[in-house]
Design an enzyme around this catalytic site. Structure first.
Site, PDB file in Angstrom:
ATOM      1  N   GLU A   1     -13.972  43.538  53.533  1.00 16.56           N
ATOM      2  CA  GLU A   1     -15.344  43.180  53.947  1.00 16.56           C
ATOM      3  C   GLU A   1     -15.912  44.234  54.893  1.00 16.56           C
TER       4      GLU A   1
ATOM      5  N   PHE B   1     -23.261  30.628  39.083  1.00 15.78           N
ATOM      6  CA  PHE B   1     -24.311  30.430  40.091  1.00 15.78           C
ATOM      7  C   PHE B   1     -23.888  29.340  41.080  1.00 15.78           C
TER       8      PHE B   1
ATOM      9  N   TYR C   1     -12.004  34.276  60.928  1.00 19.68           N
ATOM     10  CA  TYR C   1     -10.748  34.037  60.196  1.00 19.68           C
ATOM     11  C   TYR C   1      -9.776  33.212  61.022  1.00 19.68           C
TER      12      TYR C   1
ATOM     13  N   ARG D   1     -28.592  31.438  50.654  1.00 13.53           N
ATOM     14  CA  ARG D   1     -28.452  31.248  49.205  1.00 13.53           C
ATOM     15  C   ARG D   1     -28.405  32.616  48.523  1.00 13.53           C
TER      16      ARG D   1
ATOM     17  N   VAL E   1     -31.925  29.791  33.774  1.00 13.01           N
ATOM     18  CA  VAL E   1     -32.171  30.819  34.784  1.00 13.01           C
ATOM     19  C   VAL E   1     -31.004  31.817  34.870  1.00 13.01           C
TER      20      VAL E   1
ATOM     21  N   THR F   1     -31.306  35.804  34.839  1.00 12.59           N
ATOM     22  CA  THR F   1     -31.737  36.760  35.876  1.00 12.59           C
ATOM     23  C   THR F   1     -30.859  38.014  35.973  1.00 12.59           C
TER      24      THR F   1
ATOM     25  N   TYR G   1     -26.375  40.324  43.353  1.00 10.47           N
ATOM     26  CA  TYR G   1     -27.300  39.342  43.916  1.00 10.47           C
ATOM     27  C   TYR G   1     -27.663  39.692  45.353  1.00 10.47           C
TER      28      TYR G   1
HETATM   29  C1  LIG Z   1     -24.090  34.698  42.661  1.00 13.08           C
HETATM   30  C2  LIG Z   1     -25.211  33.702  42.533  1.00 13.08           C
HETATM   31  C3  LIG Z   1     -26.400  34.068  41.942  1.00 13.08           C
HETATM   32  C4  LIG Z   1     -27.426  33.150  41.795  1.00 13.08           C
HETATM   33  N1  LIG Z   1     -28.581  33.537  41.211  1.00 13.08           N
HETATM   34  C5  LIG Z   1     -29.587  32.662  41.039  1.00 13.08           C
HETATM   35  C6  LIG Z   1     -30.806  33.058  40.411  1.00 13.08           C
HETATM   36  O1  LIG Z   1     -30.984  34.202  40.019  1.00 13.08           O
HETATM   37  N2  LIG Z   1     -31.793  32.125  40.287  1.00 13.08           N
HETATM   38  C7  LIG Z   1     -31.626  30.834  40.710  1.00 13.08           C
HETATM   39  O2  LIG Z   1     -32.560  30.041  40.561  1.00 13.08           O
HETATM   40  N3  LIG Z   1     -30.481  30.439  41.296  1.00 13.08           N
HETATM   41  C8  LIG Z   1     -29.468  31.324  41.491  1.00 13.08           C
HETATM   42  N4  LIG Z   1     -28.311  30.921  42.115  1.00 13.08           N
HETATM   43  C9  LIG Z   1     -28.224  29.529  42.654  1.00 13.08           C
HETATM   44  C10 LIG Z   1     -28.846  29.501  44.056  1.00 13.08           C
HETATM   45  O3  LIG Z   1     -28.049  30.239  44.954  1.00 13.08           O
HETATM   46  C11 LIG Z   1     -28.936  28.081  44.628  1.00 13.08           C
HETATM   47  O4  LIG Z   1     -27.700  27.457  44.523  1.00 13.08           O
HETATM   48  C12 LIG Z   1     -30.010  27.246  43.922  1.00 13.08           C
HETATM   49  O5  LIG Z   1     -31.278  27.845  44.089  1.00 13.08           O
HETATM   50  C13 LIG Z   1     -30.046  25.814  44.480  1.00 13.08           C
HETATM   51  O6  LIG Z   1     -30.264  25.895  45.858  1.00 13.08           O
HETATM   52  P1  LIG Z   1     -31.105  24.788  46.606  1.00 13.08           P
HETATM   53  O7  LIG Z   1     -31.027  25.054  48.061  1.00 13.08           O
HETATM   54  O8  LIG Z   1     -32.429  24.624  45.984  1.00 13.08           O
HETATM   55  O9  LIG Z   1     -30.280  23.488  46.250  1.00 13.08           O
HETATM   56  P2  LIG Z   1     -29.237  22.759  47.211  1.00 13.08           P
HETATM   57  O10 LIG Z   1     -29.936  22.066  48.300  1.00 13.08           O
HETATM   58  O11 LIG Z   1     -28.174  23.731  47.531  1.00 13.08           O
HETATM   59  O12 LIG Z   1     -28.694  21.667  46.195  1.00 13.08           O
HETATM   60  C14 LIG Z   1     -28.009  22.063  45.011  1.00 13.08           C
HETATM   61  C15 LIG Z   1     -27.905  20.874  44.092  1.00 13.08           C
HETATM   62  O13 LIG Z   1     -27.184  19.840  44.730  1.00 13.08           O
HETATM   63  C16 LIG Z   1     -27.908  18.633  44.666  1.00 13.08           C
HETATM   64  N5  LIG Z   1     -27.791  17.905  45.957  1.00 13.08           N
HETATM   65  C17 LIG Z   1     -28.073  18.393  47.179  1.00 13.08           C
HETATM   66  N6  LIG Z   1     -27.884  17.459  48.102  1.00 13.08           N
HETATM   67  C18 LIG Z   1     -27.498  16.331  47.451  1.00 13.08           C
HETATM   68  C19 LIG Z   1     -27.153  15.014  47.844  1.00 13.08           C
HETATM   69  N7  LIG Z   1     -27.203  14.649  49.107  1.00 13.08           N
HETATM   70  N8  LIG Z   1     -26.779  14.165  46.880  1.00 13.08           N
HETATM   71  C20 LIG Z   1     -26.734  14.512  45.599  1.00 13.08           C
HETATM   72  N9  LIG Z   1     -27.050  15.750  45.166  1.00 13.08           N
HETATM   73  C21 LIG Z   1     -27.427  16.630  46.068  1.00 13.08           C
HETATM   74  C22 LIG Z   1     -29.348  19.003  44.473  1.00 13.08           C
HETATM   75  O14 LIG Z   1     -30.029  18.039  43.722  1.00 13.08           O
HETATM   76  C23 LIG Z   1     -29.280  20.309  43.740  1.00 13.08           C
HETATM   77  O15 LIG Z   1     -29.360  20.103  42.358  1.00 13.08           O
HETATM   78  C24 LIG Z   1     -27.257  31.821  42.272  1.00 13.08           C
HETATM   79  C25 LIG Z   1     -26.062  31.461  42.887  1.00 13.08           C
HETATM   80  C26 LIG Z   1     -25.052  32.379  43.024  1.00 13.08           C
HETATM   81  C27 LIG Z   1     -23.776  31.966  43.690  1.00 13.08           C
HETATM   82  C1  HEM Z   2      -8.133  33.839  53.810  1.00 14.72           C
HETATM   83  C2  HEM Z   2      -9.179  33.087  54.073  1.00 14.72           C
HETATM   84  C3  HEM Z   2     -10.241  32.711  53.091  1.00 14.72           C
HETATM   85  C4  HEM Z   2     -10.157  32.425  51.770  1.00 14.72           C
HETATM   86  C5  HEM Z   2      -8.919  32.399  50.882  1.00 14.72           C
HETATM   87  C6  HEM Z   2     -11.488  32.141  51.312  1.00 14.72           C
HETATM   88  C7  HEM Z   2     -11.817  31.807  50.011  1.00 14.72           C
HETATM   89  C8  HEM Z   2     -13.104  31.612  49.537  1.00 14.72           C
HETATM   90  C9  HEM Z   2     -13.462  31.374  48.168  1.00 14.72           C
HETATM   91  C10 HEM Z   2     -12.476  31.252  47.008  1.00 14.72           C
HETATM   92  C11 HEM Z   2     -14.797  31.262  48.099  1.00 14.72           C
HETATM   93  C12 HEM Z   2     -15.640  31.038  46.821  1.00 14.72           C
HETATM   94  C13 HEM Z   2     -15.960  32.404  46.282  1.00 14.72           C
HETATM   95  C14 HEM Z   2     -16.818  32.411  45.035  1.00 14.72           C
HETATM   96  O1  HEM Z   2     -17.525  31.445  44.748  1.00 14.72           O
HETATM   97  O2  HEM Z   2     -16.808  33.435  44.342  1.00 14.72           O
HETATM   98  C15 HEM Z   2     -15.306  31.439  49.431  1.00 14.72           C
HETATM   99  C16 HEM Z   2     -16.639  31.348  49.772  1.00 14.72           C
HETATM  100  C17 HEM Z   2     -17.056  31.261  51.066  1.00 14.72           C
HETATM  101  N1  HEM Z   2     -16.305  31.481  52.196  1.00 14.72           N
HETATM  102 FE1  HEM Z   2     -14.364  31.924  52.287  1.00 14.72          FE
HETATM  103  N2  HEM Z   2     -12.354  32.246  52.348  1.00 14.72           N
HETATM  104  C18 HEM Z   2     -11.638  32.590  53.461  1.00 14.72           C
HETATM  105  C19 HEM Z   2     -12.128  32.784  54.716  1.00 14.72           C
HETATM  106  C20 HEM Z   2     -13.394  32.488  55.110  1.00 14.72           C
HETATM  107  C21 HEM Z   2     -13.890  32.540  56.454  1.00 14.72           C
HETATM  108  C22 HEM Z   2     -13.087  32.997  57.665  1.00 14.72           C
HETATM  109  C23 HEM Z   2     -15.175  32.121  56.438  1.00 14.72           C
HETATM  110  C24 HEM Z   2     -16.080  31.963  57.628  1.00 14.72           C
HETATM  111  C25 HEM Z   2     -16.220  30.854  58.281  1.00 14.72           C
HETATM  112  C26 HEM Z   2     -15.526  31.844  55.063  1.00 14.72           C
HETATM  113  C27 HEM Z   2     -16.743  31.418  54.609  1.00 14.72           C
HETATM  114  C28 HEM Z   2     -17.106  31.299  53.278  1.00 14.72           C
HETATM  115  C29 HEM Z   2     -18.444  30.936  52.830  1.00 14.72           C
HETATM  116  C30 HEM Z   2     -19.633  30.624  53.724  1.00 14.72           C
HETATM  117  C31 HEM Z   2     -18.402  30.902  51.436  1.00 14.72           C
HETATM  118  C32 HEM Z   2     -19.543  30.507  50.483  1.00 14.72           C
HETATM  119  C33 HEM Z   2     -19.535  28.996  50.420  1.00 14.72           C
HETATM  120  C34 HEM Z   2     -20.538  28.384  49.460  1.00 14.72           C
HETATM  121  O3  HEM Z   2     -21.127  29.037  48.597  1.00 14.72           O
HETATM  122  O4  HEM Z   2     -20.695  27.174  49.598  1.00 14.72           O
HETATM  123  N3  HEM Z   2     -14.426  32.062  54.288  1.00 14.72           N
HETATM  124  N4  HEM Z   2     -14.267  31.657  50.293  1.00 14.72           N
END
Ligand SMILES: Cc1cc2nc3c(=O)[nH]c(=O)nc-3n(C[C@H](O)[C@H](O)[C@H](O)COP(=O)(O)OP(=O)(O)OC[C@H]3O[C@@H](n4cnc5c(N)ncnc54)[C@H](O)[C@@H]3O)c2cc1C
Ligand code: HEM
Length: 397
Positions: free
Chosen positions: A137, A391, A95, A206, A271, A274, A190
């Site tokens: 947390e 997602f 933080y 992920r 998807v 799920t 998840y």
């Molecule tokens: C709460 C939650 C639940 C989820 N549950 C599921 C689930 O049940 N099943 C499921 O399949 N997924 C689920 N997801 C989504 C999952 O977490 C991933 O985001 C998903 O599988 C894609 O990940 P990836 O690493 O394959 O793609 P990533 O590498 O993360 O890429 C995501 C997208 O960005 C695009 N991208 C990446 N890099 C580039 C670039 N350089 N330029 C342009 N485009 C780019 C890719 O083409 C892709 O379409 C969930 C997500 C959340 C937050």
């Molecule tokens: C007060 C401080 C913070 C706020 C307001 C904040 C806010 C958020 C929000 C709004 C999201 C998206 C949540 C969702 O999708 O449901 C998120 C995701 C996340 N946060 Fe924070 N956050 C804080 C601090 C931090 C810290 C200290 C870290 C650690 C370095 C962190 C790491 C992450 C990561 C890794 C994700 C997921 C990112 C992704 O899916 O790409 N956050 N946070």
């Protein structure tokens, strides 16, 4: 607690924040990844490229400023974000890193408008918010560690079963390497997977919704292959039965809230089914006392996962009714009986199945969910009855 003077200063910065918009948080992330590149192993960089995560953080910061004198209004968002953070194993010390980059961003982008007084006020306000997250947390980490089958951090799991569900969706059953029980979860929650692999430039984390009811021994997730997606393709193509990965305890605030006597409508696209599967399987296992509706939309038969499963369950359970939409059915689909409607999901077509006092759970792409929300409102269902999961980085519908 924040003093009135600090609250007043924070409120005075709302127009400044709003005019900066998500450019503020984009700058913040660029800065943070430049100075703390180790965080590239924590964040999903695809969510940076898409702008989804900078937008989610901006919205959270702006909502904090707007509700600085009414923090209770943020309780739902705090709960969702804290759960998400625990999936990434976020620690209190981090933080400080985020706070210092946020303040530096304000200074760099705000120029002379951002006075010392504003920086001091935001420093205090950030500290209060950080402590709220750190506190919640730490409770979540502790709860997950103390419950039967629970653990803290990453736990080694092995893929014990891998099964194709459609042309693009594959299920994985994950069993702990130690052979001990696993923590029960609330259907809708998840898992977070942590993967390090020679194909990946960074360690990747992920989230995948649990796609079956809890059984105490293993978890099932079902993953769609995303075009150019790093982890989904790795899971589909490279990881096989017997391979190991690290898994963080189940988390998430998208859970069943309906009482046993309240109708439940499970609405999904692709998807997004799920978390619905896990909810459905739990409702059926518990003998839910009211109607259950399964509404699903997908492209066509080849991409329609779990169709046999849902078909069998609908025959077995009187209370369960399923309706399916294919956007572009093939000729072969048209000869079968796997779908009910052509085109995108139109709820008016099944209005008689949708009581206004039911609980509605929805998951799918954002435009799909936004459309479902509008359609439900038009049918007289109150917004509070709709629960949904994104997602990816959260956005309000
Ligand atoms: C709460 C939650 C639940 C989820 N549950 C599921 C689930 O049940 N099943 C499921 O399949 N997924 C689920 N997801 C989504 C999952 O977490 C991933 O985001 C998903 O599988 C894609 O990940 P990836 O690493 O394959 O793609 P990533 O590498 O993360 O890429 C995501 C997208 O960005 C695009 N991208 C990446 N890099 C580039 C670039 N350089 N330029 C342009 N485009 C780019 C890719 O083409 C892709 O379409 C969930 C997500 C959340 C937050
Ligand atoms: C007060 C401080 C913070 C706020 C307001 C904040 C806010 C958020 C929000 C709004 C999201 C998206 C949540 C969702 O999708 O449901 C998120 C995701 C996340 N946060 Fe924070 N956050 C804080 C601090 C931090 C810290 C200290 C870290 C650690 C370095 C962190 C790491 C992450 C990561 C890794 C994700 C997921 C990112 C992704 O899916 O790409 N956050 N946070």
């Amino acid at each position: 607690m924040l003093d009135q003077a600090t609250i007043a200063v924070i409120k005075s910065t709302i127009p400044l924040l709003e005019s900066a918009g998500p450019a503020l948080t984009e700058h913040f992330y660029q800065r943070m990844f430049r100075d703390n590149p180790e965080l590239k192993d924590v964040f999903n960089l695809a969510h940076q490229r898409s702008g989804g995560q900078p937008l989610a953080l901006f919205n959270a910061v702006a909502a904090y400023a707007r509700n600085i004198d009414n923090l209770g209004a943020l309780a739902g968002a705090v709960e969702r974000i804290a759960h998400k953070h625990t999936g990434f194993l976020i620690q209190p010390a981090q933080y400080h890193i985020v706070g210092s980059h946020l303040l530096a961003t304000l200074k760099e982008l705000g120029g002379e408008a951002v006075t010392e007084e504003i920086l001091t006020a935001w420093g205090k306000a950030y500290g209060v918010l950080a402590n709220i997250f750190i506190g919640r947390e730490s409770e979540i980490y502790q709860e997950k560690a103390e419950q039967p089958g629970g653990w803290q951090g990453g736990r080694p799991f092995v893929i014990t079963h891998k099964q194709a569900e459609s042309d693009t969706i594959t299920s994985f059953v994950l069993t702990p390497v130690d052979g001990l029980p696993v923590l029960d979860f609330q259907p809708g929650q998840y898992l977070s997977l942590k993967l390090a692999h020679p194909d990946l430039s960074y360690q990747e984390i992920r989230q995948y919704s649990l796609s079956d009811a809890p059984n105490g021994r293993s978890y099932r997730i079902s993953v769609k292959r995303e075009s150019r997606g790093q982890v989904s393709n790795l899971l589909h193509d490279k990881l096989q039965q017997g391979d190991r990965l690290e898994v963080m305890p189940p988390a998430g605030d998208f859970v069943l809230t309906a009482r046993p006597d309240q109708a439940v409508v499970l609405i999904s696209a692709g998807v997004g089914q799920t978390p619905m599967l896990s909810m459905l399987n739990q409702l059926l296992a518990m003998g839910h006392g009211a109607d259950i509706r399964w509404l699903h939309a997908c492209e066509q038969g080849a991409l329609h996962g779990f169709k046999q499963d849902i078909h069998t369950k609908s025959r077995q359970h009187e209370r369960l009714l399923s309706r399916v939409w294919y956007r572009v059915p093939t000729e072969q689909d048209q000869q079968g009986e796997d779908y009910d409607f052509t085109g995108t999901m139109v709820l008016a077509q099944v209005q008689d199945l949708l009581p206004v006092d039911a609980h509605y759970y929805c998951c799918g792409p954002l435009p799909f969910m936004a459309s479902i929300k509008q359609q439900l409102l038009a049918l007289g269902v109150s917004g509070e009855r709709l629960h949904y999961e994104v997602f990816g980085p959260h956005q309000d519908l």
